[in-house]
Write an enzyme that holds these catalytic residues in place. Structure first.
Site, mmCIF file in Angstrom:
data_model
loop_
_atom_site.group_PDB
_atom_site.id
_atom_site.type_symbol
_atom_site.label_atom_id
_atom_site.label_comp_id
_atom_site.label_asym_id
_atom_site.label_seq_id
_atom_site.Cartn_x
_atom_site.Cartn_y
_atom_site.Cartn_z
ATOM 1 N N GLY A 38 0.810 -1.217 0.000
ATOM 2 C CA GLY A 38 0.000 0.000 0.000
ATOM 3 C C GLY A 38 0.838 1.259 0.000
ATOM 4 N N GLY A 50 4.062 1.770 -0.970
ATOM 5 C CA GLY A 50 4.835 1.947 -2.203
ATOM 6 C C GLY A 50 3.938 2.367 -3.358
ATOM 7 N N PHE A 93 -12.897 -1.112 16.802
ATOM 8 C CA PHE A 93 -11.569 -1.723 16.823
ATOM 9 C C PHE A 93 -10.871 -1.331 18.125
ATOM 10 C CE2 PHE A 93 -8.717 -3.912 13.843
ATOM 11 C CZ PHE A 93 -9.618 -4.387 12.912
ATOM 12 N N GLN A 104 5.162 -5.382 18.160
ATOM 13 C CA GLN A 104 3.814 -5.698 18.652
ATOM 14 C C GLN A 104 3.431 -7.167 18.464
ATOM 15 O OE1 GLN A 104 0.022 -4.342 16.436
ATOM 16 N NE2 GLN A 104 0.019 -3.134 18.297
ATOM 17 N N HIS A 154 0.109 -9.352 18.315
ATOM 18 C CA HIS A 154 -1.346 -9.263 18.186
ATOM 19 C C HIS A 154 -1.942 -10.381 19.047
ATOM 20 C CE1 HIS A 154 -5.314 -9.452 16.425
ATOM 21 N NE2 HIS A 154 -5.070 -8.409 15.640
ATOM 22 N N LEU A 207 -3.299 -14.714 11.339
ATOM 23 C CA LEU A 207 -4.090 -13.746 12.101
ATOM 24 C C LEU A 207 -5.595 -14.016 12.074
ATOM 25 C CD1 LEU A 207 -3.271 -11.129 13.643
ATOM 26 C CD2 LEU A 207 -4.459 -9.920 11.824
ATOM 27 N N GLU A 240 -8.784 -8.446 14.606
ATOM 28 C CA GLU A 240 -9.432 -7.777 15.733
ATOM 29 C C GLU A 240 -10.895 -7.450 15.402
ATOM 30 O OE1 GLU A 240 -6.534 -5.110 17.406
ATOM 31 O OE2 GLU A 240 -8.076 -3.601 17.621
ATOM 32 N N ARG A 292 -3.795 -3.642 21.812
ATOM 33 C CA ARG A 292 -3.217 -4.979 21.638
ATOM 34 C C ARG A 292 -2.173 -5.337 22.681
ATOM 35 N NH1 ARG A 292 -2.725 -4.562 15.061
ATOM 36 N NH2 ARG A 292 -4.965 -4.774 14.748
ATOM 37 N N HIS A 297 3.471 -9.513 15.191
ATOM 38 C CA HIS A 297 2.614 -8.941 14.151
ATOM 39 C C HIS A 297 3.179 -7.705 13.476
ATOM 40 C CE1 HIS A 297 -1.149 -8.164 12.155
ATOM 41 N NE2 HIS A 297 -1.304 -6.994 12.743
ATOM 42 N N ARG A 350 1.030 0.118 18.219
ATOM 43 C CA ARG A 350 0.118 0.601 17.170
ATOM 44 C C ARG A 350 -1.324 0.188 17.464
ATOM 45 N NH1 ARG A 350 -2.278 -1.602 12.630
ATOM 46 N NH2 ARG A 350 -1.024 -3.498 12.460
ATOM 47 N N LEU A 375 -2.918 0.722 7.885
ATOM 48 C CA LEU A 375 -3.436 0.994 6.534
ATOM 49 C C LEU A 375 -3.601 2.499 6.321
ATOM 50 C CD1 LEU A 375 -5.996 -1.938 6.003
ATOM 51 C CD2 LEU A 375 -3.643 -1.771 5.196
HETATM 52 C C1 LIG Z 1 -2.485 -10.665 8.646
HETATM 53 C C2 LIG Z 1 -2.387 -9.181 8.788
HETATM 54 C C3 LIG Z 1 -3.535 -8.418 8.889
HETATM 55 C C4 LIG Z 1 -3.454 -7.030 9.027
HETATM 56 N N1 LIG Z 1 -4.607 -6.298 9.100
HETATM 57 C C5 LIG Z 1 -4.518 -4.944 9.197
HETATM 58 C C6 LIG Z 1 -5.699 -4.140 9.231
HETATM 59 O O1 LIG Z 1 -6.829 -4.631 9.165
HETATM 60 N N2 LIG Z 1 -5.551 -2.792 9.344
HETATM 61 C C7 LIG Z 1 -4.328 -2.196 9.419
HETATM 62 O O2 LIG Z 1 -4.264 -0.973 9.521
HETATM 63 N N3 LIG Z 1 -3.202 -2.938 9.353
HETATM 64 C C8 LIG Z 1 -3.260 -4.285 9.237
HETATM 65 N N4 LIG Z 1 -2.113 -5.032 9.176
HETATM 66 C C9 LIG Z 1 -0.817 -4.350 9.045
HETATM 67 C C10 LIG Z 1 -0.625 -3.872 7.618
HETATM 68 O O3 LIG Z 1 -1.269 -4.743 6.728
HETATM 69 C C11 LIG Z 1 0.847 -3.800 7.214
HETATM 70 O O4 LIG Z 1 1.570 -3.118 8.179
HETATM 71 C C12 LIG Z 1 0.963 -3.055 5.888
HETATM 72 O O5 LIG Z 1 0.129 -3.642 4.914
HETATM 73 C C13 LIG Z 1 2.384 -3.000 5.365
HETATM 74 O O6 LIG Z 1 2.342 -2.372 4.112
HETATM 75 P P1 LIG Z 1 3.652 -1.840 3.391
HETATM 76 O O7 LIG Z 1 3.220 -1.158 2.148
HETATM 77 O O8 LIG Z 1 4.488 -1.105 4.348
HETATM 78 O O9 LIG Z 1 4.450 -3.196 3.041
HETATM 79 P P2 LIG Z 1 3.992 -4.571 2.367
HETATM 80 O O10 LIG Z 1 2.581 -4.592 1.951
HETATM 81 O O11 LIG Z 1 4.487 -5.654 3.265
HETATM 82 O O12 LIG Z 1 4.839 -4.579 1.048
HETATM 83 C C14 LIG Z 1 6.234 -4.696 1.045
HETATM 84 C C15 LIG Z 1 6.707 -4.665 -0.383
HETATM 85 O O13 LIG Z 1 8.116 -4.577 -0.403
HETATM 86 C C16 LIG Z 1 8.634 -5.466 -1.370
HETATM 87 N N5 LIG Z 1 10.009 -5.785 -0.974
HETATM 88 C C17 LIG Z 1 10.466 -6.162 0.245
HETATM 89 N N6 LIG Z 1 11.795 -6.332 0.212
HETATM 90 C C18 LIG Z 1 12.188 -6.055 -1.071
HETATM 91 C C19 LIG Z 1 13.426 -6.041 -1.735
HETATM 92 N N7 LIG Z 1 14.578 -6.371 -1.121
HETATM 93 N N8 LIG Z 1 13.449 -5.714 -3.037
HETATM 94 C C20 LIG Z 1 12.303 -5.404 -3.708
HETATM 95 N N9 LIG Z 1 11.101 -5.391 -3.118
HETATM 96 C C21 LIG Z 1 11.050 -5.709 -1.818
HETATM 97 C C22 LIG Z 1 7.664 -6.625 -1.363
HETATM 98 O O14 LIG Z 1 7.728 -7.328 -2.584
HETATM 99 C C23 LIG Z 1 6.348 -5.886 -1.206
HETATM 100 O O15 LIG Z 1 5.888 -5.460 -2.461
HETATM 101 C C24 LIG Z 1 -2.187 -6.413 9.068
HETATM 102 C C25 LIG Z 1 -1.035 -7.179 8.970
HETATM 103 C C26 LIG Z 1 -1.123 -8.546 8.858
HETATM 104 C C27 LIG Z 1 0.139 -9.343 8.829
#
Ligand SMILES: Cc1cc2nc3c(=O)[nH]c(=O)nc-3n(C[C@H](O)[C@H](O)[C@H](O)COP(=O)(O)OP(=O)(O)OC[C@H]3O[C@@H](n4cnc5c(N)ncnc54)[C@H](O)[C@@H]3O)c2cc1C
Length: 577
Positions: free
Chosen positions: A13, A15, A114, A234, A236, A246, A249, A280, A350, A392, A398
C-alpha cells in the site's frame, strides 16, 4: 543500467500510493521482489481507521488522541494529528479510485469498532474502522495497483533490491537482482523510496508472510542509516494456535469475546471499560498472564498454550457476511466453524513500530537533530514516522500507508523536478555480484534453515511479550554467535535463474541483523512502555525514557542515541482503559 527519476522499492500500500503521486511529475518505477498484488498489504483484514462518523459521532481529534494514548505517549503528536485529519480524505480518495467498501443500508461506508478507538477521549468504543468485509488490504492493493497501471508507472516484478547507493547524504540509486535471470542491474535515480514492509519473521510464531524479512531496514542500516525505536515489536492477541495466522481484531469489533479455560471473560479484570477492545499490548499481556497463571486451555503455562476467541453468539449470517475469510481460516486451520465453537488463539508477532526514521514528508533522517538525506525516502511499515509510538492501534497501519505514502510521494514529485541524477560508477553493482557468486560456491556449510529456526526460537522465548535483562542478554549472546555462523552459509544451488535459495539466504542475513538490533535496543531501554514490557523495570519512566531510540550499526556493534518525542498537544498521563 536503468534510469528513473523516482524509484519505489515495494509494491504494498505505501509503495503504490507513493508511486501514484511521484509519477505525476517524474518517470517512476516500482521494484518488488514479489508480484505486486502478492505484497503483504493484501493480507490486511479488519479495516482502515478514519473518523467519518457515518454511524455515530466521531472526530479526528479523538482519533489522534487515541493514537497517542495507544502508543503510550511515545507517538509523535504532530504525526498523529496529520494521520487522523488526513485519514478522512484518504478513505474518500480510495473510494473514488474504486475501492469496494462494505456499506450501511443507506449506502455510506460502513464502520466497525476496533481496539483502542474511542469516543470523547476514552469514554467508550467508537465505530471508526472502514472495511471491505475482512479483505480490506486486498481491496486497497488491487485498487492502487490498477491505478498505477493506468498512470503508466513501470513495474519490475520479482526484482530484489540488494544494495542502495548513498554518496555523502545523497541517494543516487539502487542495485537489484532479477529473479528470472539472476542478472544484477544498476538503477540510477534522483530519488528512492523504501516501502519494503515489516520483519515479523524474526519470531517463530508470526502473522507475517515469509517475504517479511526487513530488507529495506537492513540494507539501509548497512549503509549507515540509523533505525528508530526498534525495541517496540507488537504481538497481536489473536493468532491461530500454533501457526500465528491472524484472526483479525474485527472479530472482537463485531462482538467476539476472549475467554480462558474456565470460560471467564478475563478482560474484565484487565481493562474494565474497553474489555476485549483494549489496545493490543494490554490484551496480549493479559493473555500471557492468564496462561502463566495456568488458566490457558492446555494449562501448562508454555508459550504455546492458548485461550478461546468466542464468536458463536454473533450468528452464522453475520459471520459469513462480515468475516468470511476468518470463518474459512478457522474451518481450514482449526477444523472449527466459528459460528458453532470458539476459536483457539494465542498472541502472534505482528507489527514493527520501529524502522527507518523519517520526517513528516517521508524523508529519511540521519541524526538525532532530525537532519535528512537528499532523495532518500521511506514509508509504510518499514518506516518510523513515529505515529504508532510504543504500540500501534489496529487500522492505523493501513491509514499510515495511504496518508504518509501519499505525502512522501508528493514530496518526491516536487524534489525530482529540481534535482539531477549525479554520477554513479557503472561498477557500483560489482560488490553485490561478488557477494552472490561467493554464496553460490556450494561448499559444505551450516544449514540455513536450522539457523533461521534457532533465531526464531531465541527471539520467541526471550524477547517476546514479557522481557527481562537475563533472558535478553542470553538472546543477544546467542544472536551474536548466529551472526558469526551465518558468515559461513553457502547455497547448494549454483544456478543463476530462479535461485530462490540465494534470495532466502540474503533475507536470513537481514533478519539476523534486525533481531540483533531489536534485542540490543530492548536491553538498553530500562522501562516498560507499550509493547516493551520488562519484569525488571515494570513502570513507564517518563523522566528518563520519554525519547525515541536511534541505533546505528558500527561494524559488529550497535551505537545508540536518542531523539525527542513531539508532545505538543497532550501531556503524558497514566494509561488506563
Ligand atoms: C495478517 C495481517 C492483517 C493485518 N490487518 C490490518 C488491518 O486490518 N488494518 C491495518 O491498519 N493494518 C493491518 N495489518 C498491518 C498492515 O497490513 C501492514 O503493516 C501493511 O500492509 C504493510 O504495508 P507496506 O506497504 O508497508 O508493506 P507490504 O505490503 O508488506 O509490502 C512490502 C513490499 O516490499 C517489497 N520488498 C520487500 N523487500 C524487497 C526487496 N529487497 N526488493 C524489492 N522489493 C522488496 C515486497 O515485494 C512488497 O511489495 C495487518 C497485517 C497482517 C500481517
Amino acid at each position: 543500467m536503468f534510469e528513473y527519476e523516482a524509484l519505489i522499492v515495494g509494491a504494498g500500500g505505501a509503495g503504490l500510493y507513493a508511486a501514484l503521486e511521484a509519477s505525476k511529475t517524474g518517470k517512476t518505477a516500482v521494484l518488488s521482489k514479489l508480484y505486486p498484488v502478492r505484497s503483504h498489504t493484501g493480507a490486511a483484514q479488519g479495516g482502515i481507521g478514519a473518523a467519518l462518523g457515518n454511524l455515530e459521532e466521531d472526530k479526528p481529534i479523538w482519533h489522534a488522541f487515541d493514537t497517542v494514548k495507544g502508543g503510550d505517549y511515545l507517538t509523535d503528536q504532530n504525526a498523529a494529528s496529520i494521520l487522523a485529519e488526513d485519514a478522512i480524505q484518504a478513505v474518500y480518495e480510495l473510494e473514488n479510485k474504486g475501492l469496494p467498501f462494505s456499506r450501511t443500508p443507506q449506502g455510506l461506508i460502513d464502520q466497525r469498532r476496533f481496539g483502542g478507538h474511542t469516543r470523547n477521549f476514552g469514554e467508550a468504543p467508537v465505530r471508526r474502522a472502514c472495511y471491505a468485509a475482512d479483505r480490506t488490504g486486498h481491496m486497497i492493493l488491487q485498487t492502487l495497483f490498477q491505478q498505477c497501471i493506468k498512470e503508466n508507472v513501470a513495474f519490475f516484478d520479482e526484482y530484489t533490491v540488494l544494495d542502495v547507493l548513498i554518496q555523502g547524504h545523497q541517494c543516487r540509486g539502487l542495485v537489484a537482482g532479477d529473479l528470472a535471470t539472476g542478472e544484477i542491474h544498476l538503477f540510477k535515480a534522483k530519488a528512492v523510496l523504501f516501502a519494503t514492509g515489516g520483519f515479523g519473521r524474526i519470531f517463530r510464531i508470526t502473522s507475517n508472510a515469509y517475504a517479511n524479512t526487513g530488507d529495506g531496514q537492513a540494507l539501509l542500516a548497512k549503509r549507515g542509516v540509523p533505525l528508530e525505536d526498534m525495541e517496540f515489536y507488537q504481538f497481536h492477541p489473536t493468532g491461530i494456535r500454533g501457526l500465528g495466522i491472524l484472526i483479525t481484531e474485527a472479530v472482537r469489533g463485531e462482538g467476539g469475546i476472549l475467554r480462558n479455560a474456565k470460560g471467564e471473560r478475563f478482560m474484565e479484570r484487565y481493562a474494565p471499560t474497553l474489555l476485549d477492545l483494549a489496545p493490543r499490548d494490554m490484551i496480549s499481556r493479559a493473555i500471557h498472564t492468564e496462561i502463566q497463571e495456568l488458566r490457558g486451555v492446555k494449562g501448562d503455562g508454555s508459550v504455546d498454550d492458548y485461550i478461546y476467541l468466542d464468536a458463536t453468539h454473533l450468528g452464522k449470517d453475520a459471520i459469513e457476511a462480515k468475516l468470511p475469510d476468518i470463518a474459512e481460516f478457522s474451518r481450514t486451520y482449526l477444523g472449527v466453524d466459528p459460528a458453532e465453537k470458539p476459536m483457539s488463539v494465542h498472541p502472534t508477532a505482528h507489527y514493527a513500530m520501529g524502522g527507518i526514521p523519517t520526517d513528516l514528508d517521508g524523508r529519511v533522517i540521519f541524526d538525532s537533530s532530525g537532519k535528512t538525506y537528499e532523495g532518500l525516502y521511506a514509508a509504510g511499515e518499514c518506516a518510523c514516522v513515529s505515529v504508532h509510538g510504543a504500540n500501534r492501534l489496529g487500522t492505523n497501519s493501513l491509514v499510515e500507508l495511504v496518508v504518509f505514502g501519499r505525502r512522501a510521494g508528493q514530496h518526491m514529485a516536487q524534489f525530482v523536478k529540481g534535482a539531477d541524477f549525479g554520477t554513479v560508477s557503472a561498477d557500483a553493482p560489482e560488490a553485490v555480484r561478488k557477494r552472490l557468486a561467493e554464496l553460490r560456491r556450494q561448499e559444505k556449510c551450516p544449514n540455513p534453515e536450522s539457523l533461521r529456526r534457532e533465531m526464531q526460537h531465541v527471539m520467541m522465548e526471550n524477547v517476546g511479550i514479557i522481557r527481562n535483562r537475563e533472558n535478553m542478554a542470553k538472546a543477544q549472546k546467542a544472536l551474536r554467535e548466529l551472526r558469526q555462523v551465518y558468515t559461513q552459509i553457502r547455497a547448494n544451488d549454483p544456478s543463476r535463474a530462479f535461485n530462490t535459495q540465494v534470495l532466502e539466504i540474503t533475507e536470513l542475513g537481514h533478519l539476523l541483523e534486525l533481531a540483533y538490533m531489536v534485542v540490543t535496543c530492548a536491553l538498553n531501554r530500562q522501562e516498560s512502555r507499550g509493547a516493551h514490557a520488562r519484569e525488571d523495570f515494570a513502570e513507564r519512566d517518563d523522566n528518563n525514557w520519554l525519547k525515541h531510540t536511534l541505533a546505528w550499526f558500527e561494524g559488529e556493534n550497535i551505537r545508540i542515541d536518542y531523539r525527542n518525542v513531539d508532545i505538543s498537544r497532550w501531556e503524558p498521563k497514566p494509561r488506563k482503559y
